[in-house]
Scaffold this active site. Structure first.
Site, short mmCIF file in Angstrom:
data_model
loop_
_atom_site.label_atom_id
_atom_site.label_comp_id
_atom_site.label_asym_id
_atom_site.label_seq_id
_atom_site.Cartn_x
_atom_site.Cartn_y
_atom_site.Cartn_z
N TYR A 122 -4.56 -3.67 1.50
CA TYR A 122 -5.42 -4.85 1.49
C TYR A 122 -4.63 -6.14 1.45
O TYR A 122 -5.12 -7.18 1.90
CB TYR A 122 -6.47 -4.76 0.37
CG TYR A 122 -7.65 -3.93 0.83
CD1 TYR A 122 -8.53 -4.45 1.77
CD2 TYR A 122 -7.86 -2.64 0.39
CE1 TYR A 122 -9.60 -3.70 2.24
CE2 TYR A 122 -8.93 -1.88 0.85
CZ TYR A 122 -9.80 -2.43 1.78
OH TYR A 122 -10.85 -1.70 2.26
N HIS A 168 -11.14 -1.26 -4.75
CA HIS A 168 -10.52 -0.26 -3.90
C HIS A 168 -9.45 0.55 -4.64
O HIS A 168 -8.67 1.27 -4.02
CB HIS A 168 -9.91 -0.92 -2.66
CG HIS A 168 -10.93 -1.52 -1.76
ND1 HIS A 168 -11.84 -0.74 -1.10
CD2 HIS A 168 -11.22 -2.80 -1.44
CE1 HIS A 168 -12.64 -1.53 -0.39
NE2 HIS A 168 -12.30 -2.78 -0.60
N GLU A 205 17.17 25.34 18.10
CA GLU A 205 16.88 26.56 17.34
C GLU A 205 18.01 26.84 16.36
O GLU A 205 18.45 27.97 16.17
CB GLU A 205 16.65 27.76 18.26
CG GLU A 205 15.31 27.65 18.96
CD GLU A 205 14.76 28.97 19.45
OE1 GLU A 205 15.55 29.91 19.59
OE2 GLU A 205 13.55 29.04 19.70
#
Lengths: 738, 738
Positions: B262, B420, B670
């Site tokens: 916010y 909030h 791999e």
């Protein structure tokens, strides 16, 4: 456990005995007039040296190799008695081979004798060790190795060490060469080609490593007989050996029978040995053989990648694997130099970010330096046939768009793909935004991760990943295709139907299968449609099943993303969950919710920056399940991915769906739009012996009729009657837009 | 639904009445001697024009704005009667405001009269419409808007339209100005500042938009009274208004009370209005006020991001949100020009990939053109206090490494964070490899996604995301902190303990809380330790609970990644699953497996290219749960993320853990190594009133003793006796490595 040149081991079962001889055996090998003679030649070395400093990408690879080897130069040679299968001694021998290969190469490029000494010191130790070895103590099966637990690794080792030996050959005394050859190379060739003669002569990627290793040892020693065995099989009759493998392991257009994940591994020995053959016996025209099959195989492999370069995860496949893998780099570089310097391969090399440590790698790096903005790789809609004759089904790839904003649909209607094959006839994969949207699970495995079953395939690979329900195709009566029986599935394959990608607004592919489920015939047709009313291409999927008896048909969508909305009233299983079934993969699916359709089904999810909606023809007799992978998974080996499954009890039935990307979701901006789909209804108008008619309607008066013929063919007219209307079209399929 | 300048709407509840007056009210505003006078000035315009073509990043933003407006120029003006809250009329008015602002700017830069006409045509229509409007028909609460459903959007609109009006002011006849001011600006100012006077005077980010809008309208009209109200509150006494907000909404070091998500939204009106004030009343020294609080707030916001620029998801937060959001761009550009051209802000601008369409955006782009390789933003270990006086706890951030290879630990011991806020005292977040490893769920919401509850906060935001168990902190007796009661939690906060980041090898932070759970005192201490025996920094986490009564303590790790191994024998729930509990978020957690520890617990997962192991002190009385989010979620709103939970029944108890990144997993190659952790055992040696002693041992003779004082302070000596040994240290904490 890793191989030096290789990348990773392959645990594969094979088959496919050699048949028929195509290659002549009338060529001769003479002892090489010079060394090096394998991947390097005196001319190659001269070019390498003269271009040093001119190809930054190559130079950086060279510098990295030097830096790595500088560490090794400081260590005493370590050639231990073999003990373990994936532990320190195995890793040590594997590393030794790789380091010797690089040291040999660096000796040729720099002339620094420290590198030659490095190789020689190790050859000395191996010449003492190898004759003393019996069967490897950690060998598990009836095909044991000596230096390694399995002969495949022995072949990998011999490829590298032959290259190293070749590079320092001229620095050695005759008696030293004699000692290394009689104690290492000749016994190892015998071990691979005679003790393991059966595997040496089969058609399988392991055997390609076998013949490459034996052939390279033969060339470096100047032994014509050994080379001939490698080229034409033990009997030198052309019924086995390298050239036969080139014909048998690829389809005529270059598709490798196991699928792209293993093709990536198999291509390496093909290109390495071909390079060696070309340098020694150019008259054999290895790169021209079988219609330039090596070139075709490389392009086919590259076409089987998503926009990010990852291989389509057909069959056993790790999803991380991409064209950036080491084993793809050398084949790309070789294809560039052997087949006319295709500039689009330079953009592949850019994606790879590396070149190989050999003259072709330098050539690619030089070309990239000269053209730093090469054209992109020409991704296309393309069909590949499967089987040595190209008659064992195939795979179809439809594409639209370019770069990362590319829609890709893949349908698999090939043969099983040997021991790593999955039971998933007519399975669909779908990519968009460079992401998987409808996904194939791939294999259940953590390659090389020791705590995860030693890095091997996990039990859930058999119990889930290979089963039909793990794929986007129809499972009948909760039993996998071929009842997941390898021997049953092996010789069988789907049939190609048609593949029309000429019209970029309406591309379509179709295939059938009558082998996977006794008494049930399946036909799947997938179209990719562009329309100015829609922001992105849409997939249309029509899956027809015909059977005299009634069955339970399960038609799943393994979607990637977050559920947004569904027009079916779903009963969620809020506080207690159970699996969907008891076998063939069903035991691994939690049912999250279930419901009953009441007409056209609409199901929307969000992934990346787009929404996706499946609009599917459905009636109140269609059950709907939301599932999630993870039940009966005691070691938490599976990924908890969701699926939507439509279930219908019927004899003849058509599942028809539209899969539509729409809208925009931008998390950075917190902006979104278009969360509702444009397509609102899909219905099956008719399904007769002649063909299938599907209607798709939606917002903005969108009104399409898709007509698909059962008997494909150009110019044939088809008519289907339904609801007092007749639908007439010519050819395989038609999309009528009102 | 989007705001033009803004990004997204904020739905916040709130209060915190203004107290005390700090700012004088003795300044005067005189009618502007020139227009434009808000964000543009005649000098600013001259500079803008003269530098066109010299700042590519700015020029591209300008060209994009021109191209977008070119489309709008072709459309007839559309000023509809307001009808919906997030539908076409709302979107239209919002878009009109943004387009008018851009058109005004382009008129000043180009002199093209089409732009001025564009603004004027719309002002005419609004001048007709606005006086006719009553309460907005879609307003839901007792704070209705007129043009929009809520007054916040009205303020957003007025900010944009004031800017547009300012830019074309000189092209208008006096009677036209009079018409617009009396029909639009003055009534809207009255509506915002008088009808909604209560909200206008509170301390909240909505009110910042209110005062900015009113103040900018005041400046453009040259109305000193209106401006004074904006600066000092309705009563012009300094107890409310912009300057008071600057003091009340940030802590003295710039932390914004609601958290970074916010803050990102709130900073925009602060910087916009500050820019306007500075251009009109430089004597007010707005950028110097309250110890340069605006500068501090911007740097604090940027510090609260992970290496990828995403905000730490404290409290209600969307995880996609990053410093690339539009509302952060202008504050970064303003901070650059107003506070001495800090070159590290240029690298932030590079990450943003954009600059703002104003002189400061051009200045940043010019600077970037001159220095295309600016120094990186100086991410640091830093503590921020919370509350206007800096006495309401705070947050601590520990960092090690740089760029993407940065370990970051965040502990929250602030106040609630208003409406909030989440109930998660002493919660921990942990980032590595540019990824979340121990995660805060953030908020349960799909912002602006209409099918997901209209894009609003979902019911699961309250039932799960805000609850304590959704966070990496201890839940007591399966009840959330403060029983998740807003009014209880609002005035309370944790206490800062100590924060020592001087020693880069041993950084440590500690905080306590006695407010969240009646009768239970909590202390959490988190250390970030580097050691040459380890490849990466390790987190040590010591969470002490003291209570006279026995409680059930649940200590969760919400980890991101794939389970690899655990040394506890877990009983998996293979074919039936149930939730962990019935309330406070527990009803949303499926139990996947449970077991009992038998000594130090070891739990390893894989994420990205690394393994992570939690080694935790545990005894046979410690229960272990593996859970996954998703139970009781009828609309499938939650993400199915896993957690490991340690449960202990006790009065006094210490949870102590090491969190260790190790090894390498490279899917392309791999290749993997180091899947086993180095740390093997963590045990609590002592926990007395004096302090806590934890021992960490592992491979390679790793043997650490961590000593933590309960009463922090420099130079104080502490001794704890346990097991016939005494542990002595000076200061807050010590890490003894044997």
């Amino acid at each position: 456990m890793r191989m030096s040149l290789v990348g990773a081991l392959v645990f594969g079962v094979f088959l496919c005995a050699a048949e028929g001889a195509l290659a002549g055996t009338d060529t001769t090998v003479t002892p090489p007039s010079h060394h090096p003679c394998l991947m390097l030649t005196p001319e190659g070395v001269a070019t390498l040296r003269s271009n040093l400093g001119r190809a930054p990408l190559f130079d950086s690879v060279l510098e990295e190799a030097k830096a790595n080897l500088e560490k090794a130069l400081k260590e005493a040679p370590d050639v231990p008695v073999p003990k373990d299968a994936s532990g320190p001694t195995q890793q040590r021998h594997s590393r030794n081979a790789g380091e010797m290969r690089v040291a040999g190469f660096l000796y040729q490029v720099t002339g620094d004798s420290r590198y030659a000494t490095f190789v020689k010191e190790r050859l000395e130790l191996y010449a003492s060790l190898y004759p003393s070895l019996g069967v490897h103590p950690a060998s598990k099966d009836n095909s044991p190795g000596r230096l390694f637990w399995q002969p495949l690794n022995e072949a990998n080792w011999l490829v590298d060490v032959s290259l190293a030996y070749d590079c320092i050959y001229d620095t050695l005394l005759p008696k030293e060469r004699e000692r290394y050859e009689s104690n290492i190379f000749i016994p190892m060739v015998q071990f691979i080609s005679e003790v393991h003669g059966k595997e040496f002569n089969i058609m399988h990627n392991h055997a390609t490593w076998f013949v490459a290793a034996v052939g390279m040892a033969g060339y470096v020693m100047g032994d014509a007989n050994i080379v001939k065995k490698a080229l034409y099989g033990s009997k030198m009759d052309g019924k086995a050996g390298f050239f036969r493998q080139m014909e048998q392991l690829f389809s005529p257009d270059g598709y490798y029978c196991e699928g792209p994940y293993y093709a990536r591994y198999a291509l390496m020995p093909f290109f390495v040995f071909a390079d060696v053959i070309e340098n020694n016996q150019p008259e054999l025209k290895v790169f021209e053989r079988h219609g330039q099959i090596l070139k075709k195989s490389l392009y086919a492999l590259l076409q089987q990648t998503d926009p990010g370069g990852k291989f389509f995860p057909l069959n056993d496949a790790m999803k991380e694997m991409s064209m950036r893998n080491n084993s793809v780099i050398f084949p790309v570089n070789q294809t560039f130099v052997r087949y006319g310097n295709d500039p689009t391969l330079l953009s592949v090399a850019q994606t790879q970010g590396k070149v190989s440590l050999d003259p072709s790698g330098q050539a690619v790096a030089m070309a990239l330096e000269a053209s730093p903005h090469p054209p992109p790789f020409p991704y296309a809609s393309v069909e590949y046939c499967d089987g040595p004759e190209g008659k064992s089904g195939g795979i179809g790839i439809l594409r639209s768009g370019s770069g990362n904003d590319q829609s890709v649909a893949v349908m698999k209607y090939s043969s099983l793909g040997m021991g790593h094959g999955h039971y998933d006839k007519l399975a669909l994969e779908y990519f968009d935004q460079g992401r998987e949207l409808l996904t194939d699970y791939g294999s259940a495995r953590f390659v090389n991760v020791e705590p995860k079953y030693g890095g091997r395939y996990l039990p859930e690979n058999n119990s889930f990943a290979k089963q039909t329900i793990a794929h986007n195709t129809v499972t009948v009566d909760e039993r996998s295709h071929y009842f997941a029986k390898y021997a049953t599935a092996l010789p069988l394959y789907s049939e190609r139907g048609f593949f029309d990608a000429q019209d970029s607004e309406f591309q379509i592919m179709s295939a059938t299968d009558t082998t996977a489920v006794p008494g049930v015939a399946m036909r799947r047709t997938v179209a990719m449609v562009c329309d100015k009313a829609l922001d992105h291409p849409v997939l249309l999927d029509v899956f027809s099943l015909t059977s005299e008896k009634e069955h339970r048909y399960d038609y799943p969508f393994h979607f990637m993303g977050q559920f947004i909305q569904c027009n079916v009233k779903l009963s969620p299983h809020l506080a207690e969950r159970h699996p969907l079934g008891t076998q063939d993969g069903y035991q691994h699916l939690w049912v999250e919710a279930e419901g009953q359709a009441e007409g056209s089904l609409s199901f929307t999810w969000l992934e990346g920056q787009r929404y996706y909606t499946i609009t599917a023809a459905a009636d109140p007799g269609t059950m709907v399940f939301l599932t999630r992978i993870g039940a009966n998974d005691p070691e938490f080996n599976l990924r908890p991915e969701p699926a939507l499954i439509l279930r219908k009890q019927a004899g003849n039935h058509v599942f028809a769906s539209a899969i539509e990307p729409h809208g925009l979701f931008d998390g950075d901006r917190e902006y979104t739009c278009g969360s509702d789909s444009m397509i609102r209804n899909v219905s099956v108008i008719a399904a007769s012996k002649e063909g299938t008619v599907v209607r798709i309607t939606g917002e903005g008066k969108l009104d399409w009729t898709l007509m698909i013929a059962n008997d494909p063919g150009v110019g044939i007219q088809h008519t289907v009657h339904a609801n007092h209307e007749s639908y007439t079209w010519t050819g395989n399929a038609k999309l009528l837009k009102k």
